[in-house]
Design a protein around this motif. Structure first.
Motif, PDB file in Angstrom:
ATOM      1  N   ILE A 157      35.899  46.809 -19.700  1.00 46.23           N
ATOM      2  CA  ILE A 157      36.778  47.326 -18.653  1.00 46.23           C
ATOM      3  C   ILE A 157      36.800  46.324 -17.493  1.00 46.23           C
ATOM      4  N   PRO A 158      37.976  45.899 -17.040  1.00 45.81           N
ATOM      5  CA  PRO A 158      38.010  44.981 -15.893  1.00 45.81           C
ATOM      6  C   PRO A 158      37.695  45.703 -14.592  1.00 45.81           C
ATOM      7  N   PHE A 159      36.971  45.038 -13.710  1.00 43.44           N
ATOM      8  CA  PHE A 159      36.675  45.606 -12.395  1.00 43.44           C
ATOM      9  C   PHE A 159      36.301  44.490 -11.440  1.00 43.44           C
ATOM     10  N   THR A 160      36.289  44.835 -10.162  1.00 40.42           N
ATOM     11  CA  THR A 160      35.960  43.875  -9.112  1.00 40.42           C
ATOM     12  C   THR A 160      34.787  44.428  -8.308  1.00 40.42           C
ATOM     13  N   MET A 161      33.817  43.562  -7.979  1.00 44.42           N
ATOM     14  CA  MET A 161      32.616  43.951  -7.244  1.00 44.42           C
ATOM     15  C   MET A 161      32.701  43.435  -5.808  1.00 44.42           C
ATOM     16  N   PHE A 162      32.665  44.346  -4.833  1.00 40.57           N
ATOM     17  CA  PHE A 162      32.617  43.975  -3.420  1.00 40.57           C
ATOM     18  C   PHE A 162      31.160  44.102  -2.977  1.00 40.57           C
ATOM     19  N   LEU A 163      30.492  42.959  -2.851  1.00 42.33           N
ATOM     20  CA  LEU A 163      29.035  42.930  -2.727  1.00 42.33           C
ATOM     21  C   LEU A 163      28.582  42.647  -1.297  1.00 42.33           C
ATOM     22  N   THR A 164      27.551  43.387  -0.887  1.00 40.31           N
ATOM     23  CA  THR A 164      26.899  43.231   0.413  1.00 40.31           C
ATOM     24  C   THR A 164      25.556  42.540   0.205  1.00 40.31           C
ATOM     25  N   ASP A 165      25.296  41.471   0.949  1.00 33.59           N
ATOM     26  CA  ASP A 165      24.076  40.708   0.714  1.00 33.59           C
ATOM     27  C   ASP A 165      22.823  41.547   0.899  1.00 33.59           C
ATOM     28  N   ALA A 166      22.776  42.388   1.926  1.00 25.91           N
ATOM     29  CA  ALA A 166      21.578  43.192   2.164  1.00 25.91           C
ATOM     30  C   ALA A 166      21.268  44.120   1.012  1.00 25.91           C
ATOM     31  N   ALA A 167      22.286  44.496   0.223  1.00 30.87           N
ATOM     32  CA  ALA A 167      22.078  45.391  -0.909  1.00 30.87           C
ATOM     33  C   ALA A 167      21.722  44.657  -2.198  1.00 30.87           C
ATOM     34  N   ILE A 168      22.116  43.398  -2.325  1.00 33.97           N
ATOM     35  CA  ILE A 168      21.936  42.697  -3.606  1.00 33.97           C
ATOM     36  C   ILE A 168      20.824  41.655  -3.570  1.00 33.97           C
ATOM     37  N   ARG A 169      20.316  41.315  -2.393  1.00 30.75           N
ATOM     38  CA  ARG A 169      19.419  40.155  -2.292  1.00 30.75           C
ATOM     39  C   ARG A 169      18.089  40.356  -3.013  1.00 30.75           C
ATOM     40  N   ASP A 170      17.718  41.627  -3.303  1.00 26.31           N
ATOM     41  CA  ASP A 170      16.466  41.816  -4.026  1.00 26.31           C
ATOM     42  C   ASP A 170      16.599  41.449  -5.502  1.00 26.31           C
ATOM     43  N   ASP A 171      17.825  41.278  -5.994  1.00 24.39           N
ATOM     44  CA  ASP A 171      18.017  40.872  -7.391  1.00 24.39           C
ATOM     45  C   ASP A 171      19.438  40.349  -7.585  1.00 24.39           C
ATOM     46  N   TYR A 172      19.694  39.138  -7.081  1.00 24.18           N
ATOM     47  CA  TYR A 172      21.015  38.537  -7.263  1.00 24.18           C
ATOM     48  C   TYR A 172      21.377  38.409  -8.743  1.00 24.18           C
ATOM     49  N   THR A 173      20.372  38.196  -9.588  1.00 21.48           N
ATOM     50  CA  THR A 173      20.661  37.898 -10.993  1.00 21.48           C
ATOM     51  C   THR A 173      21.251  39.083 -11.750  1.00 21.48           C
ATOM     52  N   TYR A 174      21.076  40.298 -11.232  1.00 21.79           N
ATOM     53  CA  TYR A 174      21.645  41.456 -11.922  1.00 21.79           C
ATOM     54  C   TYR A 174      23.154  41.304 -12.098  1.00 21.79           C
ATOM     55  N   PHE A 175      23.823  40.731 -11.116  1.00 20.51           N
ATOM     56  CA  PHE A 175      25.277  40.669 -11.122  1.00 20.51           C
ATOM     57  C   PHE A 175      25.816  39.453 -11.873  1.00 20.51           C
ATOM     58  N   THR A 176      24.924  38.534 -12.272  1.00 22.86           N
ATOM     59  CA  THR A 176      25.375  37.325 -12.954  1.00 22.86           C
ATOM     60  C   THR A 176      26.064  37.617 -14.273  1.00 22.86           C
ATOM     61  N   PRO A 177      25.497  38.416 -15.188  1.00 26.14           N
ATOM     62  CA  PRO A 177      26.230  38.678 -16.430  1.00 26.14           C
ATOM     63  C   PRO A 177      27.521  39.454 -16.203  1.00 26.14           C
ATOM     64  N   LEU A 178      27.547  40.329 -15.218  1.00 19.79           N
ATOM     65  CA  LEU A 178      28.782  41.055 -14.925  1.00 19.79           C
ATOM     66  C   LEU A 178      29.881  40.080 -14.535  1.00 19.79           C
ATOM     67  N   SER A 179      29.525  39.065 -13.771  1.00 18.62           N
ATOM     68  CA  SER A 179      30.509  38.082 -13.340  1.00 18.62           C
ATOM     69  C   SER A 179      30.765  37.012 -14.393  1.00 18.62           C
ATOM     70  N   ALA A 180      29.702  36.342 -14.832  1.00 15.22           N
ATOM     71  CA  ALA A 180      29.866  35.171 -15.697  1.00 15.22           C
ATOM     72  C   ALA A 180      30.262  35.545 -17.116  1.00 15.22           C
TER      73      ALA A 180
END
Length: 287
Positions: free
Chosen positions: A128-151
């Motif tokens: 399913i296509p989608f777009t992630m609007f990410l806030t650094d304070a919320a993602i900085r504890d694990d940036y790598t979680y979003f890598t497969p979603l994006s890449a």
């Protein structure tokens, strides 16, 4: 480490109170100002191959959806050759929907506090296509979680500020630091500076537009529907989806969804979309 965990917990608590990751019985605040009018381009010709076509069989698709208790969504139409929202050359457009007659809606997920591996598996299965609007304070504890979603899965990475403030309470310089700072962090982390920006709570003013343009943002993206736990909340009085609507959801976990998982919430959202005769297209193909 203890201070960092406490900071993340404080952010989550602030978002819970504020409404952006609020209890799913109440919508996030409606956009604070009316979106600007966006001129529609002439009807485009369709390319030869639909977006997202990957060669899988109908049986493969049905099995992938059945795994999550769903019926397959219809394939989206081919993306337009000419995008119906024009960007560049003037003030940054502020949009809540895409001007199109296609029976499509666009999924967006905000913040990034919940990092459920099952959501990655679900999106890998369903494509399913989608777009992630990410806030650094919320993602900085694990940036790598979003890598497969994006890449791997091609989810768009977009800007939702460094710390999730109400931008209307900040001056021009502070707004620019929030937006430009997150542009640079996302560029370094995921390889590309985002084209799209969503102001927290939908709150923006003309300083926001000026800052967004200075930071390289091409469009400010709001929404028409907000997904809660089992149903959507609508801004229009007819309480229906319309072609081109942008749908807001969040990276939320069971603690915010009254025991429902993020995948359960997402499955409910897809059911509501399908029940109204719509399917999901990729926002960046139209914007």
């Amino acid at each position: 480490m203890g201070k960092h965990i406490a900071g993340v917990a404080a952010l989550a608590a602030a978002l819970l109170i504020s409404g952006c990751t609020a209890s799913a019985d109440a919508d996030g605040p409606a956009p604070s100002q009316a979106p600007t009018t966006v001129a529609a381009a002439p009807p485009p010709a369709a390319p030869d191959k639909p977006a997202g076509e990957d060669g899988g069989t109908a049986a493969d698709t049905a099995a992938a959806y059945a795994k999550w208790g769903l019926e397959p969504l219809a394939a989206p139409p081919a993306p337009p050759r000419t995008k119906p929202v024009r960007t560049g050359g003037g003030p940054v457009p502020v949009i809540s929907e895409i001007p199109t007659t296609d029976k499509v809606v666009f999924l967006t997920f905000d913040d990034g506090a919940e990092k459920d591996p099952e959501f990655v598996a679900m999106m890998r299965d369903l494509k399913i296509p989608f777009t992630m609007f990410l806030t650094d304070a919320a993602i900085r504890d694990d940036y790598t979680y979003f890598t497969p979603l994006s890449a791997e899965l091609g989810a768009g990475v977009a800007n939702h500020t460094l710390t999730h403030p109400n931008l209307r309470t900040l001056g021009a310089a502070a707004q620019q630091r929030e937006i430009c700072g997150q542009q640079e962090k996302l560029r370094r982390t995921y390889g590309t500076a985002p084209r799209l920006f969503r102001p927290p709570y939908g709150n923006w003013n003309e300083d926001t537009r000026t800052a967004a343009r200075a930071c390289g943002v091409e469009a400010i993206v709001l929404w028409r529907e907000s997904m809660q736990i089992t149903n959507m909340q609508y801004q229009r009085s007819d309480r229906k989806l319309h072609p081109g609507d942008i749908v807001l959801a969040h990276f939320r976990g069971k603690q915010d969804l009254k025991g429902t998982s993020m995948t359960g919430m997402t499955a409910n959202m897809l059911r509501r979309i399908q029940e109204q005769g719509f399917t999901v297209a990729r926002l960046e193909d139209y914007l």
